[in-house]
Design a protein around this motif. Structure first.
Motif, PDB file in Angstrom:
ATOM      1  N   VAL A  80      16.911   2.241   5.540  1.00  0.00           N
ATOM      2  CA  VAL A  80      17.618   3.661   6.115  1.00  0.00           C
ATOM      3  C   VAL A  80      17.955   3.453   7.522  1.00  0.00           C
ATOM      4  O   VAL A  80      19.026   3.798   7.986  1.00  0.00           O
ATOM      5  N   LYS A  81      16.965   2.926   8.346  1.00  0.00           N
ATOM      6  CA  LYS A  81      17.335   2.568   9.593  1.00  0.00           C
ATOM      7  C   LYS A  81      18.514   1.833   9.904  1.00  0.00           C
ATOM      8  O   LYS A  81      19.336   1.941  10.626  1.00  0.00           O
ATOM      9  N   VAL A 138      26.231   3.006  10.843  1.00  0.00           N
ATOM     10  CA  VAL A 138      27.033   4.241  10.922  1.00  0.00           C
ATOM     11  C   VAL A 138      27.337   4.173  12.508  1.00  0.00           C
ATOM     12  O   VAL A 138      28.430   4.672  12.758  1.00  0.00           O
ATOM     13  N   ILE A 139      26.285   3.932  13.343  1.00  0.00           N
ATOM     14  CA  ILE A 139      26.726   3.869  14.841  1.00  0.00           C
ATOM     15  C   ILE A 139      27.674   2.974  15.047  1.00  0.00           C
ATOM     16  O   ILE A 139      28.450   3.199  15.995  1.00  0.00           O
ATOM     17  N   PHE A 140      27.469   1.763  14.372  1.00  0.00           N
ATOM     18  CA  PHE A 140      28.433   0.582  14.720  1.00  0.00           C
ATOM     19  C   PHE A 140      29.787   0.869  14.153  1.00  0.00           C
ATOM     20  O   PHE A 140      30.849   0.627  14.968  1.00  0.00           O
ATOM     21  N   LYS A 160       0.825  -1.094   0.019  1.00  0.00           N
ATOM     22  CA  LYS A 160      -0.053   0.075  -0.171  1.00  0.00           C
ATOM     23  C   LYS A 160       1.000   1.260  -0.038  1.00  0.00           C
ATOM     24  O   LYS A 160       0.299   2.287  -0.675  1.00  0.00           O
ATOM     25  N   ASN A 161       2.091   1.094   0.671  1.00  0.00           N
ATOM     26  CA  ASN A 161       2.851   2.255   0.794  1.00  0.00           C
ATOM     27  C   ASN A 161       4.420   2.101   0.242  1.00  0.00           C
ATOM     28  O   ASN A 161       5.056   1.302   0.994  1.00  0.00           O
ATOM     29  N   ALA A 162       5.028   2.425  -0.821  1.00  0.00           N
ATOM     30  CA  ALA A 162       6.051   1.926  -1.297  1.00  0.00           C
ATOM     31  C   ALA A 162       7.334   2.549  -0.566  1.00  0.00           C
ATOM     32  O   ALA A 162       8.346   2.230  -0.682  1.00  0.00           O
ATOM     33  N   ALA A 163       6.875   3.391   0.566  1.00  0.00           N
ATOM     34  CA  ALA A 163       8.184   3.956   1.488  1.00  0.00           C
ATOM     35  C   ALA A 163       8.495   3.313   2.487  1.00  0.00           C
ATOM     36  O   ALA A 163       9.408   3.301   3.222  1.00  0.00           O
ATOM     37  N   VAL A 164       7.917   1.989   2.670  1.00  0.00           N
ATOM     38  CA  VAL A 164       7.928   0.936   3.855  1.00  0.00           C
ATOM     39  C   VAL A 164       9.513   0.584   3.786  1.00  0.00           C
ATOM     40  O   VAL A 164      10.336   0.446   4.747  1.00  0.00           O
ATOM     41  N   GLU A 165       9.817  -0.224   2.692  1.00  0.00           N
ATOM     42  CA  GLU A 165      11.329  -0.755   2.359  1.00  0.00           C
ATOM     43  C   GLU A 165      12.302   0.179   2.636  1.00  0.00           C
ATOM     44  O   GLU A 165      13.494  -0.125   3.380  1.00  0.00           O
ATOM     45  N   PRO A 166      12.186   1.228   1.899  1.00  0.00           N
ATOM     46  CA  PRO A 166      13.353   2.389   2.053  1.00  0.00           C
ATOM     47  C   PRO A 166      13.542   2.570   3.571  1.00  0.00           C
ATOM     48  O   PRO A 166      14.659   2.975   3.859  1.00  0.00           O
ATOM     49  N   LYS A 167      12.551   2.940   4.217  1.00  0.00           N
ATOM     50  CA  LYS A 167      12.361   3.481   5.545  1.00  0.00           C
ATOM     51  C   LYS A 167      13.366   2.426   6.472  1.00  0.00           C
ATOM     52  O   LYS A 167      14.009   2.659   7.401  1.00  0.00           O
ATOM     53  N   VAL A 168      12.910   1.088   6.326  1.00  0.00           N
ATOM     54  CA  VAL A 168      13.516   0.109   6.816  1.00  0.00           C
ATOM     55  C   VAL A 168      14.990  -0.010   6.674  1.00  0.00           C
ATOM     56  O   VAL A 168      15.878  -0.112   7.655  1.00  0.00           O
TER      57      VAL A 168
END
Length: 289
Positions: free
Chosen positions: A265-266, A272-274, A255-263
């Motif tokens: 990106v997290k 980066v923290i690692f 329903k929302n194509a932004a779900v995978e990119p957000k996951v």
């Protein structure tokens, strides 16, 4: 000093919106134009000229650091160079546009922004568009995040500001030659393959440490010593194993194509923290200055 520079620059990069004068692309373009105008780097030049032209600015910077600058001025100079080399304003803008299009449910716009990211692969693998490569927006975003953040950080940790400058300048030149189908495109691609070989595997290892370790480790071991696979494929394959969508997220992705990119990106942010944690540990034991 390196740890302080990394923490300072990454903090500022998140807080400040950089214009073109604070990004490496501006200076890399001017440098390439200087080389072309003086006929130091033309379409008839050999690969050696390309490699020397990429090494020359970092060598000059290293000489200036060693002979002219003291510890404090070196810290300021390294932080400034890292701030210019790290990040990508255009990538951030495209990501925001993609999220807005996904929230509107505009799949055509989402596809357009995916293609807009592009990717310079080998002639037999890609024409530079996301559609041809069959990769998702999130996978492209993971790769570009690596190129503009993790790889620059690792080259900075290893060789200081000259290392970050060398990688960023080589990356920018390779992308420019790919877009123009330059005769030196393959030589530039070989250079980037060498520059990415170790950093991409370190980054991928960080992702499996911050993601699903047991699922991603076999994939990392499979590609750890391979020389016939691109850095792009190594990173996207391992990241997809390290952070697979849950059934609920897959349902939401429809329903929302932004779900995978957000996951993804997290996952990249955790990586980066690692890298910062590892850098801190190496600094404490005296392995890094």
């Amino acid at each position: 000093m390196m740890l302080m520079s990394l923490l300072l620059v990454l903090s500022l990069e998140r807080l400040i919106t950089k214009d073109s004068h604070w990004h490496i692309e501006t200076y890399a373009t001017k440098y390439r134009q200087l080389l072309v105008n003086n006929k130091w780097l033309t379409e008839d030049s050999s690969s050696a000229y390309l490699y020397v032209s990429m090494l020359l600015p970092p060598i000059i910077l290293g000489v200036i650091e060693y002979w002219l600058l003291g510890a404090f001025l070196t810290f300021i100079e390294q932080s400034l160079v890292l701030f210019i080399c790290v990040g990508c304003p255009a990538l951030r803008a495209t990501y925001k546009c993609f999220l807005n299009a996904a929230d509107r449910g505009d799949l055509q716009a989402c596809s357009m922004y995916t293609d807009q990211l592009g990717h310079c692969g080998t002639p037999n693998e890609s024409d530079g568009t996301a559609t041809t490569e069959g990769k998702s927006f999130g996978q492209h975003l993971t790769w570009l995040n690596y190129q503009h953040y993790a790889a620059v950080m690792l080259w900075f940790i290893a060789f200081g500001a000259p290392g970050a400058l060398f990688y960023s300048l080589s990356r920018s030149t390779t992308e420019a030659m790919c877009g123009k189908n330059h005769p030196l495109k393959e030589s530039a691609g070989r250079l980037m393959f060498a520059l990415d070989y170790i950093p991409v595997r370190i980054t991928a290892f960080g992702m499996l440490m911050m993601g699903h370790f047991s699922r991603a480790l076999p994939e990392w071991l499979k590609h750890a010593l391979q020389f016939d696979i691109s850095a792009y494929d190594v990173l996207t394959k391992i990241s997809s194993k390290a952070e697979m969508l849950t059934p609920e997220e897959r349902e939401a992705q429809a329903k929302n194509a932004a779900v995978e990119p957000k996951v993804l990106v997290k996952l990249a942010k955790r990586n980066v923290i690692f890298l910062l944690v590892i850098t801190s540990a190496l600094t404490l034991i005296g392995s890094l200055a």
